[in-house]
Each structure stands twice: as structure tokens, then as C-alpha cells.
Write an enzyme that holds these catalytic residues in place. Structure first.
Site, PDB file in Angstrom:
ATOM      1  N   ARG A  94       0.825  -1.204   0.000  1.00  0.00           N
ATOM      2  CA  ARG A  94       0.000   0.000   0.000  1.00  0.00           C
ATOM      3  C   ARG A  94       0.858   1.252   0.000  1.00  0.00           C
ATOM      4  NH1 ARG A  94      -4.036   2.314   4.738  1.00  0.00           N
ATOM      5  NH2 ARG A  94      -2.532   3.981   4.908  1.00  0.00           N
ATOM      6  N   CYS A  96       0.094   5.740   0.201  1.00  0.00           N
ATOM      7  CA  CYS A  96      -0.904   6.785   0.394  1.00  0.00           C
ATOM      8  C   CYS A  96      -0.202   8.123   0.278  1.00  0.00           C
ATOM      9  CB  CYS A  96      -1.560   6.641   1.767  1.00  0.00           C
ATOM     10  SG  CYS A  96      -2.835   7.871   2.108  1.00  0.00           S
TER      11      CYS A  96
END
Length: 116
Positions: A94, A96
Site C-alpha cells: 500500500r 498513500c
């Protein structure tokens, strides 16, 4: 060579592209942009669930998530919703970051890549 399947396609994008055993989701945003960050994140993750199901997979097979926030001050609130959604033990790679999103009322946009 594996066929390429495109779901919910228009002249600009496909909401999902399936190639072999891999599903690539376009960036998903909330339909109700008047919602706060928590509401928008819930909507986006529900749309991801729907697109994954349409492609023959589910969130337990997500390989990678890319999250864009309009404001990093929303990071903790987004994570509270995301952490409740993600399958523990199957957490994807992930990233972000904060970006200028396509419209000022979009608070979060999320892309995903999953196995089938």
C-alpha cells in the site's frame, strides 16, 4: 496470451481490467461527495468490493492499494475505515499520498490490483 476483459468501459476508462489472473481497478471515488472523509472512504471501499466481485475476486486477494487523499490531515480518519475493511493476514502492499484530486469535493480516491 490471456484475453483482456474490460468492465464498465466508456471512452475514457474502464472501471476494471482483467488480464489473466490479475484485476486492475481504476481509481474509485465516492458517489455522495457531500459526505465527510469517513463516509467517502466507506463508499469507495464498497465500490471496490463491488468491482472485485464483478471481476470474480474479493478483497482477500488484493495485492496492491494506492490511496490518494486531498488532505493528509484525513490520514487517520481514512485509516480507521480502511483498517476495519482490510482482511487481516491478507493486507496488500500500500501507498498513500496527498494529491490535487479531479474535483474539490473529492476527499479520497483509491485504486486496487487484485489476483483472481
Amino acid at each position: 496470451m490471456a484475453d483482456i476483459i474490460r468492465l464498465d468501459q466508456n471512452t475514457r476508462r474502464s472501471r476494471a481490467v482483467i488480464h489473466g489472473d490479475t484485476v486492475y481497478l481504476a481509481g474509485q471515488t465516492a458517489d455522495d461527495r457531500a459526505a465527510d472523509l469517513t463516509g467517502q472512504t466507506r463508499q469507495v471501499l464498497a465500490k471496490i468490493d463491488e468491482m472485485l466481485a464483478a471481476a470474480g475476486t474479493d478483497k482477500s486477494k488484493v495485492l496492491n492499494i494506492t490511496i490518494w487523499l486531498a488532505d493528509m490531515a484525513d490520514f487517520a480518519a481514512m485509516n480507521a475505515v480502511y483498517d476495519a475493511w482490510v482482511v487481516q493476514g491478507s493486507t496488500p502492499a500500500r501507498c498513500c499520498g496527498q494529491v490535487a484530486l479531479a474535483a474539490p469535493d473529492i476527499r479520497v480516491e483509491i485504486m486496487a490490483i487484485a489476483a483472481r
